[in-house]
Design an enzyme around this catalytic site. Structure first.
Site, PDB file in Angstrom:
ATOM      1  N   ILE A   1       2.545  -1.026  -1.390  1.00  0.00           N
ATOM      2  CA  ILE A   1       3.625  -0.167  -1.913  1.00  0.00           C
ATOM      3  C   ILE A   1       3.163   0.617  -3.147  1.00  0.00           C
ATOM      4  CG2 ILE A   1       5.675  -1.319  -1.011  1.00  0.00           C
ATOM      5  CD1 ILE A   1       5.798  -2.928  -3.633  1.00  0.00           C
ATOM      6  N   GLU A   2       3.937   1.650  -3.440  1.00  0.00           N
ATOM      7  CA  GLU A   2       3.692   2.531  -4.591  1.00  0.00           C
ATOM      8  C   GLU A   2       2.281   3.099  -4.587  1.00  0.00           C
ATOM      9  OE1 GLU A   2       5.339   0.821  -8.190  1.00  0.00           O
ATOM     10  OE2 GLU A   2       7.169   0.297  -7.120  1.00  0.00           O
ATOM     11  N   GLY A   3       1.800   3.432  -3.395  1.00  0.00           N
ATOM     12  CA  GLY A   3       0.453   3.986  -3.213  1.00  0.00           C
ATOM     13  C   GLY A   3      -0.489   2.901  -2.755  1.00  0.00           C
TER      14      GLY A   3
END
Ligand SMILES: Cc1cc2nc3c(=O)[nH]c(=O)nc-3n(C[C@H](O)[C@H](O)[C@H](O)COP(=O)(O)OP(=O)(O)OC[C@H]3O[C@@H](n4cnc5c(N)ncnc54)[C@H](O)[C@@H]3O)c2cc1C
Length: 639
Positions: free
Chosen positions: A448-450
């Site tokens: 998540i988040e990249g």
């Protein structure tokens, strides 16, 4: 004279946000070009302050930016101390994380109590009824929460790090702030909806459409959003939508727009609540939007700014994750110490066998490094002039990757007990260390988040930026010959001096004696920054426009930069801790971490020149073509 490459001269306003980027897109396929155009136009193009990490990639280890490790003011620390004490006591008394995991439910009474404490408004400015926490205090609370219950930490983080509060704070109008902020004290949970079944790391395929009504007062949204954390229970969501395209330089450019949507709007339906390997109590779903009517004034920032808003939000939003990973690593350190002493096999405590000591040394030294990176970037985020895009991405990359290894090593040290659920251990009378749950919960942080791959690509793009900017006129297709000649001369002039400096520089004589037992590591950092810059430069020369496709090589280069950043942060943090505690155990840990990091860095350099890439590419391609499908026989169909 200041140039684009002068680290102290980053305020490049020469290109407007809609300008086509310095990368030559003309040779790319239409699909890839569209994806790149969207990604490039969403980049924050301006650097207002020197970036430590970007200077590293250009060969400069700028000590002055990391020396004097920042510390909280007495007043701010007191606020954080009081809040964390209250939160910690509450969690111990009221939240059974094993039960949360088993039942996939965070008790509603707990959520109500957390609202009363202000947990959902930690980042909301005080003038709108929030706690107005600094990033450091917010991350202190998130570290504590994540160390206790990852599902609850993700509930709070998805709401506050990427949900409505953060983009509202950064880009909301005064009316929007007055309208929405107070709701985060009174029970409204928010969510962030970008991902779709066909939109993961690449937003260019976005299918969610928001069509403006003929009278211009509303948008009508139709789509499905996938994996929207908090979505099924959200009172408000930031929804990313495709709005009417815009013509930029004669070419139609897709527009992505962020808008605030009420969770109870007619036409919103939760089609499925997703079930995951870890963080099992989060409310995450596939959400359908059918003719959902949203007032035009709910657009955040402006039409077409959605992706830039998301990326800018993530620049600080992403810092929660390092704090959360560090919280778990600290738990691992404690479990490792207790179990390493307690468990005896073959005449020794398992921590005292050399293999056990190696594991404990890894856990302890890397926990210090994760903490150093977390606090350095958190303090920098509070120093609003600082540009922390690269450092935040490095912190996310480093802490999620190392955090995963720390939990895995802890599980190994626990042996069979590491694989057993905490509740099961407790039921048969042992300490309920929840390492099995921690491992499951930790894994998502690399996605998540990249994802890790996307962090590598993001870092590579920013690391190359000074070179690309300098060569932009030379590379651009339609630049007049005269301009190309001037650009060529400028380029030659710059690189002659710069390249020589990557070989002959202060690392040949500077000793950093003030760093005590860490002086050798600072010397290595300084010399290796130059070596890294040379390697990047050589790779650019060798592969030219094909470098963008050499993802494995780029990943090695970015990992070297990330390890160097972690080394700098850790040494500086260790010195500060040693000064505060009047003993040097922090220096010992930093020394151990830097030795490990150095080994990894040298390995990355070896990989750059290993020549294994050709065969690896051939094998990977062969797998896709089914050349090795004979190896898949004799087992059941995984689908
Ligand atoms: C538990 C959970 C919570 C989530 N919460 C949210 C949320 O609140 N809001 C939201 O909008 N989304 C959310 N997501 C979605 C999450 O952000 C995505 O999973 C993530 O962006 C990756 O997208 P993807 O899974 O579709 O992977 P893909 O983009 O399909 O990628 C698959 C793999 O390919 C790699 N890859 C992709 N592109 C490239 C490339 N160009 N070069 C090399 N490798 C590449 C990726 O690194 C990955 O390893 C959540 C997901 C999960 C599982």
């Amino acid at each position: 004279m200041a140039t684009d490459l002068d680290p102290n001269h980053r305020n490049d306003t020469s290109r407007n946000a809609d300008a086509v980027p310095v990368i030559d897109l003309s040779k790319m396929s239409a699909e890839k070009r569209s994806a790149m155009e969207i990604a490039e136009s969403a980049r924050e193009a301006q650097w207002t302050e020197p970036s430590f990490a970007q200077q590293l990639f250009m060969g400069t280890f700028n000590r002055t930016l990391v020396d004097s490790f920042p510390r909280q003011s007495v007043e701010d620390a007191a606020i954080g101390d009081a809040f964390c004490a209250e939160l910690g006591a509450y969690l111990t008394a009221n939240l059974d994380a094993e039960e949360v995991d088993d039942s996939r439910t965070i008790p509603s009474t707990v959520i109500t109590d957390l609202f009363a404490m202000g947990v959902f408004a930690m980042k909301v400015p005080k003038e709108y009824g929030g706690l107005g926490f600094t990033q450091v205090n917010y991350n202190r609370a998130m570290m504590l929460l994540a160390s206790h219950c990852a599902s609850t930490a993700v509930l709070v983080s998805a709401h506050q790090s990427i949900g409505v509060p953060q983009p509202l704070k950064l880009f909301g109008t005064e009316e929007q702030k007055k309208k929405y902020f107070p709701r985060f004290r009174t029970g409204t949970i928010s969510a962030f909806a970008l991902t779709e079944p066909s939109v993961g790391s690449d937003p260019s395929k976005m299918a969610t459409e928001a069509v403006l009504t003929p009278d211009g007062t509303h948008y009508i949204i139709n789509s499905e959003k996938l994996w929207c954390t908090n979505g099924p229970i959200a009172g408000l969501m930031v929804v990313m939508c495709k709005t009417a395209p815009k013509i930029v330089n004669g070419v139609e450019r897709a527009q992505i727009t962020a808008m605030i949507v009420e969770g109870n709007s007619p036409g919103i339906e939760v089609l499925h609540r997703c079930d995951f390997m870890g963080i099992r109590a989060i409310q995450n779903g596939l959400i359908k939007f059918h003719d959902v009517k949203v007032p035009a004034e709910n657009v955040l920032w402006a039409p077409g700014k959605g992706l830039k808003l998301a990326l800018t939000t993530l620049n600080t939003g992403r810092l929660t994750l390092p704090a959360a990973c560090t919280g778990v690593a600290k738990q691992c350190l404690r479990i490792g110490r207790e179990w390493g002493n307690e468990r005896h096999q073959w005449g020794l405590s398992i921590g005292n066998h050399e293999a056990g000591r190696e594991k404990l040394a890894f856990i302890a030294s890397h926990t210090l490094a994760m903490e150093a990176v977390t606090w350095l970037t958190s303090h920098w985020a509070d120093d609003h002039g600082k540009d922390i895009r690269l450092e935040a991405a490095m912190a996310k990359l480093f802490c999620s990757e190392i955090g995963w290894q720390v939990v895995d090593v802890t599980l190994q040290l626990r042996g069979g007990r590491g694989y057993e659920k905490g509740s099961s251990l407790k039921a048969r009378g042992e300490k309920g260390y929840p390492v099995e749950r921690m491992l499951r919960d930790m894994r998502i942080n690399r996605i998540i988040e990249g994802t890790t791959d996307i962090m590598h690509l993001f870092l590579a793009r920013e690391a190359m930026d000074p070179h690309l900017k300098l060569a932009a006129d030379l590379l651009a297709k339609h630049t007049p010959v005269g301009t190309k000649l001037t650009a060529g001369a400028k380029l030659a002039g710059f690189y002659t001096g710069w390249y020589a400096k990557q070989w002959f520089n202060a690392s040949l004589w500077e000793r950093h004696d003030d760093m005590g037992i860490l002086s050798g590591h600072y010397h290595y950092l300084q010399a290796t920054a130059h070596r890294l810059a040379r390697s990047i430069f050589h790779s650019m020369g060798l592969y030219q426009e094909k470098l963008e496709r050499k993802q494995v090589l780029l990943a090695h280069l970015m990992d070297i930069g990330t390890e160097l950043f972690a080394m700098a942060a850790t040494c500086s943090y260790a010195i500060r801790l040693a000064g505060e505690r009047h003993e040097h155990s922090s220096m010992t840990l930093a020394d151990q971490f830097c030795r490990e990091a150095t080994k990894r860095i040298e390995n990355h350099f070896r990989e750059l020149n290993s020549g294994d890439g050709k065969l690896m590419n051939q094998v990977g391609k062969g797998v896709l073509a089914g050349e090795f499908s004979w190896l898949e026989t004799g087992v059941q169909d995984p689908g």
